[in-house]
Design an enzyme around this catalytic site. Structure first.
Site, PDB file in Angstrom:
ATOM      1  CG  ASP A 152      -1.896  -1.132   1.248  1.00 11.98           C
ATOM      2  OD1 ASP A 152      -2.245  -1.619   0.169  1.00 11.98           O
ATOM      3  OD2 ASP A 152      -2.297  -1.540   2.353  1.00 11.98           O
ATOM      4  CG  MET A 153       0.522   6.126  -1.020  1.00 15.34           C
ATOM      5  SD  MET A 153      -0.642   7.369  -1.617  1.00 15.34           S
ATOM      6  CE  MET A 153      -1.656   7.640  -0.177  1.00 15.34           C
TER       7      MET A 153
END
Length: 282
Positions: free
Chosen positions: A115-116
């Site tokens: 994830d970011m």
């Protein structure tokens, strides 16, 4: 037209790409017997992704693979709203044209994602041979992936296993859930590294690799990750924290060319170390 989603068809109607008897109509039009419906589907054009001179923290690199330590806030590959500043943009500059093409122009070399706001080890393939080999290792769950995280609350046990299927949430399609009808098997092994009263520092080892697996699993037992406003509280208790406190520390693979085991460890990011320091002093 089962290959088109409902939202895609609604978009085509709004853009006057759907005609009834030769004339564009609105979505509320009631069809009559013998009406002739014509749907025009424009050709999908993928945007050109440009190489960008963005610094990379390279943990390991050879002719087949590169393992990088992804920073917080960086998106892995281009997507609507994020066509620049991604890890792929940086990799294209660093590796030139040496990235596998299996996943197309938007995701060259990308065999798995984090994830970011998750930091740490991310594996990228430089050629199709390496990509196919490592994709198979991922499918067979033979890649070792160990994460470190800080969760809210005080875990009752020092270690445990969460074996709960994960799929799209039946309530919110943007989220994953252990209550999905057609969830896929997901297994996370965790152990406590340190306790801070209201928070617990843990290590998680993935047996499977589902989307948001650690975030969903820890939330499912009442201990969402600190800073995770999607699966935990919408209010972040620690000022300035951006997203979940999750770090992909260890990545272990069988090298696609040599057949030997290769393990890489990404050091904890500064924000994570500062958090641990603050919690220790509380």
């Amino acid at each position: 037209m089962p290959e088109l989603s409902r939202s895609h068809i609604q978009k085509l109607i709004k853009e006057k790409m759907v005609c009834v008897n030769g004339k564009p109509v609105k979505s509320g039009y009631r069809l009559c017997f013998d009406d002739s419906i014509e749907v025009s589907i424009p050709e999908v054009k993928e945007p050109e992704i440009e190489a960008e001179n963005i610094p990379l923290d390279v943990l390991y690199e050879d002719e087949d693979i590169i393992i990088v330590n992804k920073p917080k806030g960086m998106v892995v590959h281009p997507a609507p709203g994020h066509y620049s500043g991604t890890l792929v943009n940086a990799l294209m500059y660093h590796c030139k044209d040496q990235l596998s093409g299996i996943n197309g122009v938007m995701r060259p070399g990308i065999v798995h994602r984090i994830d970011m706001d998750t930091t740490g080890s991310l594996l990228v393939c430089k050629n199709d041979m390496a990509h196919q080999n490592l994709a198979l290792q991922l499918k067979e769950h033979s890649i070792r992936r160990v994460y470190e995280a800080i969760v809210t609350g005080n875990l009752k046990t020092d270690s445990g296993t969460i074996d709960a299927p994960i799929g799209r949430s039946p309530v919110d399609r943007k989220k994953m859930s252990t209550r999905a009808k057609n969830g896929r098997r997901a297994v996370t092994h965790y152990k406590v590294l340190e306790r801070f009263g209201d928070y617990t520092y843990i290590q998680c080892e993935l047996e499977t690799g589902r989307t948001h697996q650690i975030r969903v699993h820890m939330a499912s037992i009442g201990h969402p990750l600190l800073g995770d406003t999607v699966y935990g509280s919408s209010k972040v208790p620690i000022r300035g924290l951006q997203g979940q406190t999750l770090h992909a520390k260890t990545l272990g693979i069988i090298h696609p060319r040599t057949g030997e085991y290769l393990e890489v460890n990404a050091p904890l990011p500064e924000y994570f170390l500062n958090l641990l320091d603050r919690l220790t002093k509380k």
